[in-house]
Design an enzyme around this catalytic site. Structure first.
Site, mmCIF file in Angstrom:
data_model
loop_
_atom_site.group_PDB
_atom_site.id
_atom_site.type_symbol
_atom_site.label_atom_id
_atom_site.label_comp_id
_atom_site.label_asym_id
_atom_site.label_seq_id
_atom_site.Cartn_x
_atom_site.Cartn_y
_atom_site.Cartn_z
ATOM 1 N N SER A 138 1.544 4.456 -9.755
ATOM 2 C CA SER A 138 1.129 3.591 -8.649
ATOM 3 C C SER A 138 1.859 2.255 -8.658
ATOM 4 O O SER A 138 1.876 1.564 -7.636
ATOM 5 C CB SER A 138 -0.379 3.355 -8.690
ATOM 6 N N TYR B 145 -5.853 -1.712 -8.669
ATOM 7 C CA TYR B 145 -5.396 -0.932 -9.824
ATOM 8 C C TYR B 145 -3.892 -1.056 -10.010
ATOM 9 O O TYR B 145 -3.404 -1.312 -11.125
ATOM 10 C CB TYR B 145 -5.791 0.534 -9.620
#
Length: 216
Positions: free
Chosen positions: A137, A148
Site C-alpha cells: 500500500s 495505514y
C-alpha cells in the site's frame, strides 16, 4: 546464527512466533518482547528457548529500561526484528478516523523508540540486522486505507534512513531491510526463513533494500 542475539519487538503475534521459531532453530538466542503477559506466556510454551520481556515499546522510558534489562540478561543484540503493528482502515478519506491513526502511529513510535535505543548495538555487532514488514500500500495507497499507508510509508522511510546511517557507520557489517507484503497472513513461516537469511547475505546486498514476500 550461533552466538547471535536477536530481539523481536511485537513477538506475541503469529508472525512473531514464526520468526522466533525460525531464529531459534537456526541457533540464535531470541529475546521476545511484547506488551501482554498472557501472550508472552503462550510464546514461551510454543518456543521454549526464548527469553521474554514485557514492555510498552511506545514509552521511551520503558524502552530505556528494556535496553538495560536485555544487556544484563542477554548482552548486546545483533538483530532487531520489529513486528509491532496491525491493519486499520475502511471508508473514504473523510472516514479515516483519529482513533485508527492513533493506533497506527503508536506502531511507528515503537519503531522509532526501539531502533534509537538499540542502534549502537547493531552498529557494534559484527553482523547487525534490522528488519520490518511494510506493505504494498506504500506504492499503491487507497483512500480507504490512507491512514495505514501513511503509517507504513513513515516506517519504511525510517528504516531506509537507518540503512543510510549503517552505510556510514558500519558498511561491512550492518544492514536494515524492509520486507514488503500485500497481506502477511499465510506468509509467517516464509517471513521467518527470510529473516534468518539476512545473516547469510552480504550487508550491501540487503541494506536499504525492500524485499517482496509473495506466496510460494
Amino acid at each position: 546464527m550461533g552466538g547471535r542475539a536477536v530481539l523481536i519487538a511485537g513477538a506475541t503475534s503469529t508472525s512473531g512466533a514464526a520468526v522466533a521459531r525460525a531464529l531459534t532453530a537456526a541457533g540464535a538466542a531470541v529475546v521476545a518482547v511484547g506488551a501482554r503477559a498472557d501472550g508472552l506466556e503462550a510464546l514461551r510454551a510454543a518456543v521454549p528457548d526464548v527469553t521474554t520481556h514485557r514492555c510498552d515499546l511506545a514509552d521511551p522510558d520503558a524502552v530505556d529500561a528494556l535496553v538495560a534489562a536485555v544487556h544484563a540478561s542477554s548482552g548486546r543484540v545483533d538483530g532487531l526484528v520489529h513486528l509491532v503493528g496491525g491493519w486499520r482502515g475502511g471508508g473514504s478519506i473523510a472516514g479515516q478516523s483519529d482513533e485508527d491513526w492513533d493506533f497506527l502511529d503508536r506502531g511507528f513510535r515503537t519503531l522509532r523508540n526501539t531502533t534509537r535505543a538499540f542502534a549502537d548495538d547493531l552498529v557494534a555487532s559484527p553482523a547487525g540486522r534490522l528488519a520490518i514488514v511494510s506493505s504494498t500500500s506504500v506504492e499503491s495507497p487507497t483512500a480507504g486505507a490512507a491512514n495505514y499507508a501513511a503509517a507504513k510509508a513513515a516506517a519504511d522511510a525510517w528504516v531506509r534512513a537507518v540503512a543510510q546511517g549503517f552505510r556510514k557507520d558500519a558498511p561491512d557489517s550492518a544492514a536494515a531491510t524492509v520486507f514488503v507484503v500485500g497481506v502477511l497472513a499465510g506468509l509467517e513461516e516464509q517471513l521467518g526463513d527470510a529473516v534468518v537469511r539476512l545473516w547469510s547475505a552480504p550487508p550491501a546486498d540487503v541494506n536499504g533494500v525492500r524485499l517482496p514476500l509473495t506466496p510460494r
